[in-house]
Enzyme design. Structure first.
Site, PDB file in Angstrom:
ATOM      1  N   LYS A   1     -25.975  38.049 -60.280  1.00 51.33           N
ATOM      2  CA  LYS A   1     -25.217  36.784 -60.293  1.00 51.33           C
ATOM      3  C   LYS A   1     -24.083  36.866 -61.316  1.00 51.33           C
ATOM      4  O   LYS A   1     -24.066  37.770 -62.159  1.00 51.33           O
ATOM      5  CB  LYS A   1     -26.171  35.639 -60.649  1.00 51.33           C
ATOM      6  CG  LYS A   1     -26.782  35.759 -62.044  1.00 51.33           C
ATOM      7  CD  LYS A   1     -27.919  34.773 -62.267  1.00 51.33           C
ATOM      8  CE  LYS A   1     -28.522  34.959 -63.642  1.00 51.33           C
ATOM      9  NZ  LYS A   1     -29.729  34.116 -63.838  1.00 51.33           N
TER      10      LYS A   1
ATOM     11  N   TYR B   1      -1.290  31.376 -84.475  1.00 51.15           N
ATOM     12  CA  TYR B   1      -1.220  29.916 -84.471  1.00 51.15           C
ATOM     13  C   TYR B   1      -1.918  29.320 -85.690  1.00 51.15           C
ATOM     14  O   TYR B   1      -3.002  29.755 -86.071  1.00 51.15           O
ATOM     15  CB  TYR B   1      -1.913  29.354 -83.229  1.00 51.15           C
ATOM     16  CG  TYR B   1      -1.138  29.525 -81.955  1.00 51.15           C
ATOM     17  CD1 TYR B   1       0.029  28.806 -81.723  1.00 51.15           C
ATOM     18  CD2 TYR B   1      -1.593  30.396 -80.977  1.00 51.15           C
ATOM     19  CE1 TYR B   1       0.732  28.956 -80.532  1.00 51.15           C
ATOM     20  CE2 TYR B   1      -0.895  30.549 -79.784  1.00 51.15           C
ATOM     21  CZ  TYR B   1       0.265  29.831 -79.571  1.00 51.15           C
ATOM     22  OH  TYR B   1       0.952  29.984 -78.390  1.00 51.15           O
TER      23      TYR B   1
HETATM   24  C1  LIG Z   1     -30.653  35.007 -64.354  1.00 53.24           C
HETATM   25  C2  LIG Z   1     -32.054  34.946 -63.929  1.00 53.24           C
HETATM   26  C3  LIG Z   1     -32.927  36.031 -64.115  1.00 53.24           C
HETATM   27  C4  LIG Z   1     -32.540  37.274 -64.869  1.00 53.24           C
HETATM   28  O1  LIG Z   1     -32.805  37.095 -66.239  1.00 53.24           O
HETATM   29  P1  LIG Z   1     -32.495  38.224 -67.328  1.00 53.24           P
HETATM   30  O2  LIG Z   1     -32.925  37.606 -68.595  1.00 53.24           O
HETATM   31  O3  LIG Z   1     -31.036  38.465 -67.273  1.00 53.24           O
HETATM   32  O4  LIG Z   1     -33.284  39.426 -66.942  1.00 53.24           O
HETATM   33  C5  LIG Z   1     -34.195  35.932 -63.600  1.00 53.24           C
HETATM   34  N1  LIG Z   1     -34.614  34.813 -62.969  1.00 53.24           N
HETATM   35  C6  LIG Z   1     -33.810  33.747 -62.801  1.00 53.24           C
HETATM   36  C7  LIG Z   1     -34.309  32.541 -62.111  1.00 53.24           C
HETATM   37  C8  LIG Z   1     -32.515  33.777 -63.287  1.00 53.24           C
HETATM   38  O5  LIG Z   1     -31.731  32.706 -63.124  1.00 53.24           O
END
Ligand SMILES: *Cc1c(COP(=O)(O)O)cnc(C)c1O
Length: 371
Positions: free
Chosen positions: A37, A264
């Site tokens: 994601k 800035y």
């Molecule tokens: C993002 C996510 C993960 C992955 O978690 P990590 O800590 O990056 O391994 C797993 N389960 C869900 C539901 C998530 O949203």
């Protein structure tokens, strides 16, 4: 390597090796689901997915419909799970992409069943239980079972998984992790008695390392596959190698007399005569403004303090009174150079955040290229 204004170099071999390593941590029979994601936590979802699959991941997960569309079309033969909540319009996209879908309440179950029927193909569903994260899903076992039975009874739905998410897997002193696992374990026993084929999953990266009891049938790993430390320490302690580096170059080197200011708001003034380098990337690239007067950048293998305010397109570094740095020299904000390296965890600590946010923040303006 030709110089670029700003570039994220992605080491896909590192992602592959991190997955091999993670897979070796998993209990026998536990599948590795690579979470790609948010454009693969800023690394580029497509390349990350293919490297993870080469490293032994057998499934992929994303959060949103747009991500499911991108990944589902490209990896049609690999089971894909969309984790997040979806609107009715998004359900159509996700089902067309061939993704499995999270179901967290009856109202959504009905929408999903309707859309799956319209598409003429049953939807595989992963029922979400709230064991303590306090986000999507019911906390009530009876309600959960009713939802599972409703899915099972509907020919347009196919129960494929039951899952939960852990709120404190990365906080080693929190006993809440065990409470959540206890609740989910009890649920898994009940549900599997009735639906033996469903895949149970709970672990994120931190949980994989913390407790084998969390592994169940599948682990959903994101941060660790990118070589980021789930505990915000040193990834090499888990045999993980960071996959991303963020690179730019020194575009100008100029003499600063004592008292001259950079950036800035005049938030830095040279305390003595010095040389200042200008590096042409900034918060428009995801270099957060909180790093103003609060970061180091590697040039010629040495750490140079970022001085003044981070602008949208530029930062300035203090090179000291006597420097060999020249325009055109490479500047590294995250990653190795020479003998030294700046880790995303270090940048995160300066910003009072976590490594996840540091790599996700690198904006679309920065091209991702293979290392
Ligand atoms: C993002 C996510 C993960 C992955 O978690 P990590 O800590 O990056 O391994 C797993 N389960 C869900 C539901 C998530 O949203």
């Amino acid at each position: 390597m030709t110089m670029e204004r700003a570039v994220a170099r992605i080491d896909f071999d590192a992602i592959r090796a991190n997955c091999i390593r993670l897979k070796s941590e998993l209990s026998e029979g536990t599948e590795l689901c690579a979470v790609v994601k948010a454009d693969g936590y800023g690394h580029g979802a497509d390349g990350a997915a293919s490297a993870a699959l080469a490293g032994g991941a057998s499934r992929l997960a994303v959060a949103t419909a747009g991500e499911a569309e991108q990944i589902g079309r490209r990896y049609q033969h690999i089971p894909l799970l969309t984790l997040g909540a979806l609107t009715a319009a998004e359900v159509d996209i996700v089902l067309s992409a061939g993704s499995e879908v999270s179901v967290w309440r009856e109202g959504f179950r009905a929408v999903l069943a309707d859309r799956a029927r319209a598409q003429g193909r049953p939807a595989k569903v992963h029922l979400k239980f709230d064991s303590g994260m306090g986000r999507l899903g019911t906390t009530d076992e009876a309600e959960f079972l009713a939802l599972a039975r409703a899915c099972d009874a509907d020919p347009s739905l196919e129960p494929a998984g039951i899952w939960t998410h852990l709120a404190t897997a990365d906080e080693l002193d929190s006993g809440f992790f065990d409470e959540q696992l206890d609740r989910f374990e009890a649920l898994v026993a009940t549900v599997k008695a009735e639906f033996p084929g469903v895949l149970a999953h709970a672990a994120n990266s931190a949980a994989v390392y913390r407790d084998r009891r969390s592994h169940f049938d599948m682990a959903r790993c994101g941060v660790a596959i990118y070589g980021l430390d789930p505990f915000q320490g040193d990834p090499s302690e888990h045999g993980l190698a960071p996959a991303l580096s963020l690179r730019s170059y020194v575009a100008d080197v100029k003499r600063f007399p004592a008292g001259a200011s950079a950036g800035y708001g005049q938030q830095w003034m040279a305390p003595a005569d010095t040389w200042v380098g200008v590096v042409p990337l900034g918060y428009g690239d995801g270099v957060r403004r909180g790093l103003s007067n609060n970061a180091e950048i590697l040039v010629r293998g040495r750490r140079q303090p970022l001085v003044g305010t981070v602008s949208m397109d530029n930062v300035t570094i203090d090179l000291g009174p006597d420097t060999d740095v020249e325009p055109g020299d490479e500047a590294v904000l995250i990653g190795p150079q020479g003998e030294d390296a700046i880790f995303a965890e270090e940048v995160a600590a300066r910003l009072d955040t976590i490594n996840y946010e540091v790599t996700c923040a690198i904006s679309a303006r920065v091209p991702r290229r293979p290392a």
